[in-house]
Design a protein around this motif. Structure first.
Motif, PDB file in Angstrom:
ATOM      1  N   ALA A  79      13.714  42.355  -7.983  1.00  0.00           N
ATOM      2  CA  ALA A  79      13.050  43.181  -7.147  1.00  0.00           C
ATOM      3  C   ALA A  79      11.993  42.145  -6.500  1.00  0.00           C
ATOM      4  CB  ALA A  79      12.181  44.333  -7.561  1.00  0.00           C
ATOM      5  N   ILE A  80      11.226  41.308  -7.254  1.00  0.00           N
ATOM      6  CA  ILE A  80      10.326  40.195  -7.083  1.00  0.00           C
ATOM      7  C   ILE A  80      10.956  39.391  -6.276  1.00  0.00           C
ATOM      8  CG2 ILE A  80       8.787  38.449  -7.870  1.00  0.00           C
ATOM      9  CD1 ILE A  80       8.325  40.198 -10.472  1.00  0.00           C
ATOM     10  N   GLY A  81      12.248  38.923  -6.542  1.00  0.00           N
ATOM     11  CA  GLY A  81      12.897  37.965  -5.699  1.00  0.00           C
ATOM     12  C   GLY A  81      13.340  38.423  -4.231  1.00  0.00           C
ATOM     13  N   SER A  89       8.127  33.363   0.917  1.00  0.00           N
ATOM     14  CA  SER A  89       7.249  32.769   0.117  1.00  0.00           C
ATOM     15  C   SER A  89       7.646  32.656  -1.400  1.00  0.00           C
ATOM     16  CB  SER A  89       5.823  33.659  -0.036  1.00  0.00           C
ATOM     17  OG  SER A  89       5.259  33.548   1.189  1.00  0.00           O
ATOM     18  N   PHE A  90       8.152  31.427  -1.742  1.00  0.00           N
ATOM     19  CA  PHE A  90       8.769  31.238  -2.998  1.00  0.00           C
ATOM     20  C   PHE A  90       8.094  30.690  -3.960  1.00  0.00           C
ATOM     21  CE2 PHE A  90      11.883  31.180   0.483  1.00  0.00           C
ATOM     22  CZ  PHE A  90      12.578  32.445   0.137  1.00  0.00           C
ATOM     23  N   PHE A  91       8.177  31.032  -5.532  1.00  0.00           N
ATOM     24  CA  PHE A  91       7.467  30.619  -6.691  1.00  0.00           C
ATOM     25  C   PHE A  91       8.179  29.607  -7.173  1.00  0.00           C
ATOM     26  CE2 PHE A  91       5.418  30.574 -10.706  1.00  0.00           C
ATOM     27  CZ  PHE A  91       4.031  30.685 -10.262  1.00  0.00           C
ATOM     28  N   HIS A  92       7.755  28.263  -7.463  1.00  0.00           N
ATOM     29  CA  HIS A  92       8.332  27.201  -8.093  1.00  0.00           C
ATOM     30  C   HIS A  92       7.569  27.012  -9.393  1.00  0.00           C
ATOM     31  CE1 HIS A  92       9.077  26.910  -3.451  1.00  0.00           C
ATOM     32  NE2 HIS A  92      10.098  25.989  -3.933  1.00  0.00           N
ATOM     33  N   ARG A  93       8.202  26.548 -10.428  1.00  0.00           N
ATOM     34  CA  ARG A  93       7.797  26.273 -11.778  1.00  0.00           C
ATOM     35  C   ARG A  93       8.323  25.176 -12.156  1.00  0.00           C
ATOM     36  NH1 ARG A  93       6.108  30.475 -15.508  1.00  0.00           N
ATOM     37  NH2 ARG A  93       6.968  31.982 -14.050  1.00  0.00           N
ATOM     38  N   VAL A  94       7.471  24.309 -12.854  1.00  0.00           N
ATOM     39  CA  VAL A  94       7.586  23.118 -13.507  1.00  0.00           C
ATOM     40  C   VAL A  94       7.387  23.203 -14.962  1.00  0.00           C
ATOM     41  CG1 VAL A  94       7.278  20.620 -13.927  1.00  0.00           C
ATOM     42  CG2 VAL A  94       7.398  21.463 -11.633  1.00  0.00           C
ATOM     43  N   HIS A 110      15.050  31.162 -22.416  1.00  0.00           N
ATOM     44  CA  HIS A 110      15.707  32.131 -22.185  1.00  0.00           C
ATOM     45  C   HIS A 110      15.100  33.025 -20.793  1.00  0.00           C
ATOM     46  CE1 HIS A 110      19.187  32.626 -25.119  1.00  0.00           C
ATOM     47  NE2 HIS A 110      18.459  31.773 -25.893  1.00  0.00           N
ATOM     48  N   SER A 111      13.935  33.330 -20.826  1.00  0.00           N
ATOM     49  CA  SER A 111      13.266  34.082 -19.852  1.00  0.00           C
ATOM     50  C   SER A 111      13.342  33.357 -18.587  1.00  0.00           C
ATOM     51  CB  SER A 111      11.655  34.193 -20.328  1.00  0.00           C
ATOM     52  OG  SER A 111      11.034  34.700 -19.359  1.00  0.00           O
ATOM     53  N   LEU A 112      13.169  31.989 -18.743  1.00  0.00           N
ATOM     54  CA  LEU A 112      12.810  31.244 -17.616  1.00  0.00           C
ATOM     55  C   LEU A 112      14.448  31.029 -16.893  1.00  0.00           C
ATOM     56  CD1 LEU A 112      10.678  28.372 -18.471  1.00  0.00           C
ATOM     57  CD2 LEU A 112       9.942  30.162 -17.168  1.00  0.00           C
ATOM     58  N   ARG A 113      15.486  30.889 -17.741  1.00  0.00           N
ATOM     59  CA  ARG A 113      16.858  30.909 -16.962  1.00  0.00           C
ATOM     60  C   ARG A 113      17.012  32.306 -16.275  1.00  0.00           C
ATOM     61  NH1 ARG A 113      22.314  32.227 -20.175  1.00  0.00           N
ATOM     62  NH2 ARG A 113      21.091  33.861 -20.700  1.00  0.00           N
ATOM     63  N   MET A 114      16.521  33.396 -16.927  1.00  0.00           N
ATOM     64  CA  MET A 114      16.675  34.708 -15.960  1.00  0.00           C
ATOM     65  C   MET A 114      16.032  34.651 -14.919  1.00  0.00           C
ATOM     66  SD  MET A 114      16.469  38.592 -17.572  1.00  0.00           S
ATOM     67  CE  MET A 114      14.883  38.722 -18.046  1.00  0.00           C
ATOM     68  N   ARG A 115      14.678  34.091 -14.973  1.00  0.00           N
ATOM     69  CA  ARG A 115      13.873  34.133 -13.636  1.00  0.00           C
ATOM     70  C   ARG A 115      14.632  33.453 -12.481  1.00  0.00           C
ATOM     71  NH1 ARG A 115       8.605  35.461 -13.637  1.00  0.00           N
ATOM     72  NH2 ARG A 115       7.661  36.234 -15.771  1.00  0.00           N
ATOM     73  N   ALA A 116      15.241  32.279 -12.997  1.00  0.00           N
ATOM     74  CA  ALA A 116      15.952  31.364 -11.943  1.00  0.00           C
ATOM     75  C   ALA A 116      17.189  32.301 -11.438  1.00  0.00           C
ATOM     76  CB  ALA A 116      16.316  30.157 -12.773  1.00  0.00           C
ATOM     77  N   GLY A 119      16.043  34.465  -8.748  1.00  0.00           N
ATOM     78  CA  GLY A 119      15.324  33.932  -7.487  1.00  0.00           C
ATOM     79  C   GLY A 119      14.060  32.884  -7.549  1.00  0.00           C
ATOM     80  N   GLU A 120      13.572  32.904  -8.745  1.00  0.00           N
ATOM     81  CA  GLU A 120      12.606  31.881  -8.983  1.00  0.00           C
ATOM     82  C   GLU A 120      13.022  30.500  -9.152  1.00  0.00           C
ATOM     83  OE1 GLU A 120       9.082  31.053 -12.244  1.00  0.00           O
ATOM     84  OE2 GLU A 120       9.251  33.086 -11.506  1.00  0.00           O
ATOM     85  N   ARG A 121      12.313  29.524  -8.789  1.00  0.00           N
ATOM     86  CA  ARG A 121      12.980  28.139  -8.510  1.00  0.00           C
ATOM     87  C   ARG A 121      12.149  27.525  -9.839  1.00  0.00           C
ATOM     88  NH1 ARG A 121      13.040  27.951  -2.766  1.00  0.00           N
ATOM     89  NH2 ARG A 121      14.342  29.536  -2.233  1.00  0.00           N
ATOM     90  N   VAL A 122      12.885  27.141 -10.696  1.00  0.00           N
ATOM     91  CA  VAL A 122      12.268  26.518 -12.105  1.00  0.00           C
ATOM     92  C   VAL A 122      13.047  25.045 -12.378  1.00  0.00           C
ATOM     93  CG1 VAL A 122      11.907  27.062 -14.551  1.00  0.00           C
ATOM     94  CG2 VAL A 122      12.128  29.081 -12.849  1.00  0.00           C
ATOM     95  N   ARG A 123      12.315  24.281 -12.659  1.00  0.00           N
ATOM     96  CA  ARG A 123      12.743  22.982 -13.244  1.00  0.00           C
ATOM     97  C   ARG A 123      12.171  22.415 -14.483  1.00  0.00           C
ATOM     98  NH1 ARG A 123      14.461  19.523  -7.852  1.00  0.00           N
ATOM     99  NH2 ARG A 123      15.958  21.077  -6.949  1.00  0.00           N
ATOM    100  N   ILE A 124      12.864  21.659 -15.254  1.00  0.00           N
ATOM    101  CA  ILE A 124      12.458  21.258 -16.705  1.00  0.00           C
ATOM    102  C   ILE A 124      12.135  19.912 -16.207  1.00  0.00           C
ATOM    103  CG2 ILE A 124      13.102  20.878 -18.916  1.00  0.00           C
ATOM    104  CD1 ILE A 124      12.398  23.722 -18.238  1.00  0.00           C
ATOM    105  N   VAL A 125      10.898  19.418 -17.051  1.00  0.00           N
ATOM    106  CA  VAL A 125      10.616  18.090 -17.076  1.00  0.00           C
ATOM    107  C   VAL A 125      10.398  17.647 -18.558  1.00  0.00           C
ATOM    108  CG1 VAL A 125       8.868  16.342 -16.729  1.00  0.00           C
ATOM    109  CG2 VAL A 125       9.526  17.917 -14.816  1.00  0.00           C
TER     110      VAL A 125
END
Length: 209
Positions: A79-81, A89-94, A110-116, A119-125
């Protein structure tokens, strides 16, 4: 990785907000966003999530229940997506990752994969990629809403949330947004990272939190 150092964040240039004021201010400003993206930098490797039944299950060592309760949130995240799509307006997370993973990080991934997936944009560094910019101290926890407001999110040593410092200076917000954007562009999508590094892992021991 960005070849420049992270911009400075001097507390005297911002306004200290206790936790409840930060949450209220964040909600109000986020609700007004239209057509502007937001960015988050997560650096700490351990948080004490508040009000999360799934996090509580992890503390108890009940891994299957922790994952089941995460999955229960999928509908709300979808629903948030959809709302983000409507507002453009999109949320990006590093998310900065140190290895070996703590139990908390294994759970959070596990949570971040589901967020992605929702619709959330999540990347790992990887943390080692930040050696140059973290010569004297780790990067702070930062959230930027719509290019206008920057929050340095604060935590106690135990990982419990402790409010934030709010900054609204346009030049400072712009420098930090560009810095996080550069990290994001250099990062790896959380879904491919998860499939390679996390999916095969056995349930964690809570002693590794």
């Amino acid at each position: 990785m960005p070849d420049r150092r992270a911009p400075d964040l001097s507390p005297e240039r911002g306004e200290r907000l206790v936790r409840e004021d930060y949450k209220r201010d964040f909600r109000e400003r986020d609700a007004q966003l239209r057509g502007r993206d937001s960015w988050k930098l997560e650096r700490l490797q351990y948080f004490e999530e508040q009000g999360s039944p799934s996090r509580d299950a992890l503390r108890r060592g009940d891994w299957e229940e922790a994952l089941r309760l995460l999955e229960d949130r999928r509908g709300a995240l979808l629903a948030i997506g959809r709302e983000d799509e409507e507002r453009r307006s999109f949320f990006h997370r590093v998310r900065v990752i140190e290895t070996p993973l703590t139990a908390y990080l294994q759970w959070e991934l596990h949570s971040l994969r589901m967020r992605a997936e929702c619709g959330e944009r999540v990347r790992i560094v990887p943390a080692e990629k930040l050696a140059g910019t973290e010569e004297f101290s780790p990067l702070p926890e930062v959230v930027i809403l719509g290019g206008r407001t920057l929050y340095q999110v604060l935590y106690a040593e135990t990982g419990i949330p402790n409010g934030a410092v709010r900054y609204t200076d346009p030049e400072l917000v712009d420098r930090w947004e560009n810095y996080i954007k550069d990290l994001y562009e250099a990062g790896e999508d959380v879904r491919t990272y998860f499939d390679r590094e996390v999916a095969h892992l056995p349930p964690p021991s809570t002693g590794t939190e």
